[in-house]
Structure formats: C-alpha cells, structure tokens
Design a protein around this motif. Structure first.
Motif, PDB file in Angstrom:
ATOM      1  N   ASN A   1       0.912  -1.091  -0.170  1.00 24.75           N
ATOM      2  CA  ASN A   1      -0.579   0.254   0.233  1.00 24.75           C
ATOM      3  C   ASN A   1       0.787   1.548  -0.215  1.00 24.75           C
ATOM      4  OD1 ASN A   1      -2.316  -1.741  -0.122  1.00 24.75           O
ATOM      5  ND2 ASN A   1      -2.643  -1.477   2.035  1.00 24.75           N
ATOM      6  N   ALA A   2       0.541   2.248  -0.686  1.00 24.92           N
ATOM      7  CA  ALA A   2       1.074   3.723  -0.664  1.00 24.92           C
ATOM      8  C   ALA A   2       0.976   4.322   0.494  1.00 24.92           C
ATOM      9  CB  ALA A   2       0.705   4.038  -2.446  1.00 24.92           C
ATOM     10  N   GLY A   3      -0.421   4.388   1.063  1.00 21.98           N
ATOM     11  CA  GLY A   3      -0.236   4.907   2.248  1.00 21.98           C
ATOM     12  C   GLY A   3      -1.388   6.493   2.110  1.00 21.98           C
ATOM     13  N   VAL A   4      -1.221   7.202   1.855  1.00 25.79           N
ATOM     14  CA  VAL A   4      -1.303   8.756   1.779  1.00 25.79           C
ATOM     15  C   VAL A   4      -0.253   9.440   0.674  1.00 25.79           C
ATOM     16  CG1 VAL A   4      -2.428  11.055   2.376  1.00 25.79           C
ATOM     17  CG2 VAL A   4      -2.554   8.774   4.002  1.00 25.79           C
ATOM     18  N   THR A   5      -0.713   9.825  -0.181  1.00 27.29           N
ATOM     19  CA  THR A   5       0.170  10.470  -0.606  1.00 27.29           C
ATOM     20  C   THR A   5      -0.526  11.490  -0.884  1.00 27.29           C
ATOM     21  OG1 THR A   5      -1.150   9.375  -3.055  1.00 27.29           O
ATOM     22  CG2 THR A   5       0.632   7.850  -2.039  1.00 27.29           C
ATOM     23  N   GLN A   6       0.689  13.297  -1.676  1.00 25.68           N
ATOM     24  CA  GLN A   6       0.794  14.273  -1.540  1.00 25.68           C
ATOM     25  C   GLN A   6       1.048  14.292  -3.010  1.00 25.68           C
ATOM     26  OE1 GLN A   6       0.314  15.036   2.708  1.00 25.68           O
ATOM     27  NE2 GLN A   6      -0.237  17.057   1.585  1.00 25.68           N
ATOM     28  N   THR A   7       0.639  15.008  -3.524  1.00 26.46           N
ATOM     29  CA  THR A   7       0.594  16.153  -4.232  1.00 26.46           C
ATOM     30  C   THR A   7       0.514  17.309  -4.739  1.00 26.46           C
ATOM     31  OG1 THR A   7      -0.103  15.290  -6.555  1.00 26.46           O
ATOM     32  CG2 THR A   7       1.972  13.749  -6.381  1.00 26.46           C
ATOM     33  N   PRO A   8       1.332  18.516  -5.766  1.00 26.66           N
ATOM     34  CA  PRO A   8       2.526  18.404  -5.144  1.00 26.66           C
ATOM     35  C   PRO A   8       3.997  18.031  -4.020  1.00 26.66           C
ATOM     36  CG  PRO A   8       2.148  20.716  -5.579  1.00 26.66           C
ATOM     37  CD  PRO A   8       1.457  19.631  -5.576  1.00 26.66           C
ATOM     38  N   LYS A   9       4.634  18.188  -4.528  1.00 31.30           N
ATOM     39  CA  LYS A   9       6.160  18.268  -3.078  1.00 31.30           C
ATOM     40  C   LYS A   9       6.457  19.348  -2.815  1.00 31.30           C
ATOM     41  CE  LYS A   9       7.897  13.882  -2.738  1.00 31.30           C
ATOM     42  NZ  LYS A   9       7.201  13.314  -3.136  1.00 31.30           N
ATOM     43  N   PHE A  10       6.183  20.505  -3.703  1.00 29.92           N
ATOM     44  CA  PHE A  10       6.228  22.212  -3.964  1.00 29.92           C
ATOM     45  C   PHE A  10       6.375  22.448  -4.710  1.00 29.92           C
ATOM     46  CE2 PHE A  10      10.431  21.105  -0.503  1.00 29.92           C
ATOM     47  CZ  PHE A  10      10.756  19.488  -0.635  1.00 29.92           C
ATOM     48  N   ARG A  11       5.481  23.647  -4.084  1.00 28.31           N
ATOM     49  CA  ARG A  11       5.014  25.014  -4.694  1.00 28.31           C
ATOM     50  C   ARG A  11       5.110  26.416  -4.476  1.00 28.31           C
ATOM     51  NH1 ARG A  11       0.669  24.564  -8.941  1.00 28.31           N
ATOM     52  NH2 ARG A  11       0.379  26.135 -10.012  1.00 28.31           N
ATOM     53  N   ILE A  12       5.156  26.992  -5.634  1.00 25.56           N
ATOM     54  CA  ILE A  12       5.207  28.654  -4.973  1.00 25.56           C
ATOM     55  C   ILE A  12       4.568  29.294  -5.899  1.00 25.56           C
ATOM     56  CG2 ILE A  12       7.104  31.094  -5.505  1.00 25.56           C
ATOM     57  CD1 ILE A  12       9.404  28.745  -4.998  1.00 25.56           C
ATOM     58  N   LEU A  13       3.777  29.966  -5.456  1.00 23.37           N
ATOM     59  CA  LEU A  13       2.378  30.744  -6.357  1.00 23.37           C
ATOM     60  C   LEU A  13       2.390  31.975  -5.886  1.00 23.37           C
ATOM     61  CD1 LEU A  13      -1.249  29.232  -4.744  1.00 23.37           C
ATOM     62  CD2 LEU A  13      -0.206  28.950  -7.426  1.00 23.37           C
TER      63      LEU A  13
END
Lengths: 110, 114
Positions: free
Chosen positions: B1-13
């Motif tokens: 299982n991958a578990g909990v995934t989030q994207t992106p890791k970094f972002r500048i707005l």
C-alpha cells in the motif's frame, strides 16, 4: 474538546528515559489519549494510544492515572533518532475537529 | 500500500493565483483531513471529511475549499492565494474518527505564496 498542555521542550542524553507529561484537566468520559511523533519535514506518526492505566508497545509506554487528568509518555533508552516533536491529542470517536497543539520538542544529545 | 500520497511536494504561487493540492489514500478510510503547519507551530485542521460527499470545516477554513467525490481522493483548493497561506500542508486519513483513530499522514506539500 479537551485542551491539552505540554512542556515546550525537553533535553535528554542517549540511553536515558524521557517522560513527557500532558495535562488534560477537562477530559471527557469517552475521550482517548493519543501521542504522535513528528520529525522535521515529515507528517506526524502515531506512537501510542490509551484510555486508562498503562499501555505499552514496542516503542513507548503511556501512563494514565485514575483521574485521567494527565498522561505521561515514556520513551525508554532514547537515541539521537528520537529527537522529534511529540504531540498529545485527546478526543473521542466522534471528534472530527481536533487540531494539534505546539507539542513538545525533545532533543537527544550524544 | 502507498498509504497517503500528496502532490505536489513543493509549490510557489504568486498572490492571487489558485491551485489544488492533491491527496489520495489507498486504505479505504472513510475519514480524511487537511491540516496546515506554520513554522514552529502545531497542526491546525482546515477541513475534514467523514465519507464521500460529506465535508465540513475545521479550525481554519477561510481561503480554502474541499470536495470528496470518492473515498480515495480529497483535494484542497486554494482560491486567490495570500502570503498568509504560506505553510506546509498535510493530508491525513483514518479508519475511524480523529479521537480514537490512528491517523496516517502524507509527506506534506510545502507552499510559498509571494
């Protein structure tokens, strides 16, 4: 929701036992006590949970006195890798609005 | 299982831009949460969901929106980004409610708004 109070920081040395006490004076009958560990740049990780008396697992022990107004997380024989922030969370099964307090920063030195 | 995934890791707005932070879990958990963590602080709950189609506000919901169309996904939308939204965002899931459920956290998204 029970509010918790923890020390801001604690220092220790490798091989020592670290005890972190969390105060939760208005804990409700249905509330459980849960501890999480967070390393820098990572999400928190579950350590241990209890309702009363003592709970032990492979990494920690949780001591809860009879009045349940406080709890103590015990980390036996800490190593440098136990340096982290530790959070105490109190709530029941139908709690969905819990936020984590500032936690306790534990620094283990060689 | 991958578990909990989030994207992106970094972002500048840039101020005023919008974006969606993605979160997915493969543990078939009903409960999902979005937190933000400012430097040196604890995690504050933004929104949570108790199942597909059901969401509610947490402690700091202003400036954010969520949706939960499937059990697996729980995206967080930032509209009109502001510098005050510079933070690290964590998504989490649990089998039962926060109070007694072990929450599984994703790796986080570090967002900077300039």
């Amino acid at each position: 929701l029970a509010k918790t109070t923890q020390p801001i920081s604690m220092d220790s040395y490798e091989g020592q036992e670290v005890n972190i006490t969390c105060s939760h004076n208005n804990i409700a009958t249905n509330d459980y006590i849960t501890w999480y560990q967070q390393f820098p740049s990572q999400g928190p990780r579950f350590i241990i949970q209890g309702y009363k008396t003592k709970v032990t697992n492979e990494v920690a022990s949780l001591f809860i006195p009879a009045d349940r107004k406080s709890s103590t997380l015990s980390l036996p024989r800490v190593s440098l890798s136990d340096t982290a922030v530790y959070y105490c969370l109190v709530g029941a099964s139908n709690d969905y609005k819990l936020s984590f307090g500032a936690g306790t920063t534990v620094t283990v030195r060689a | 299982n991958a578990g909990v995934t989030q994207t992106p890791k970094f972002r500048i707005l840039k101020i005023g831009q919008s974006m969606t932070l993605q979160c997915a879990q493969d543990m078939n958990h009903n409960y999902m949460y979005w937190y933000r963590q400012d430097p040196g602080m604890g995690l504050k709950l933004i929104y949570y969901s108790v199942g597909a189609g059901i969401t509610d506000k947490g402690e700091v919901p202003n400036g954010y929106n969520v949706s939960r169309s499937t059990t697996e996904d729980f995206p967080l939308r930032l509209e009109l980004a502001a510098p005050s939204q510079t933070s690290v965002y964590f998504c989490a899931s649990s089998r039962v409610g926060q109070g007694i459920g072990e929450q599984y956290f994703g790796p986080g998204t570090r967002l900077t708004v300039t």
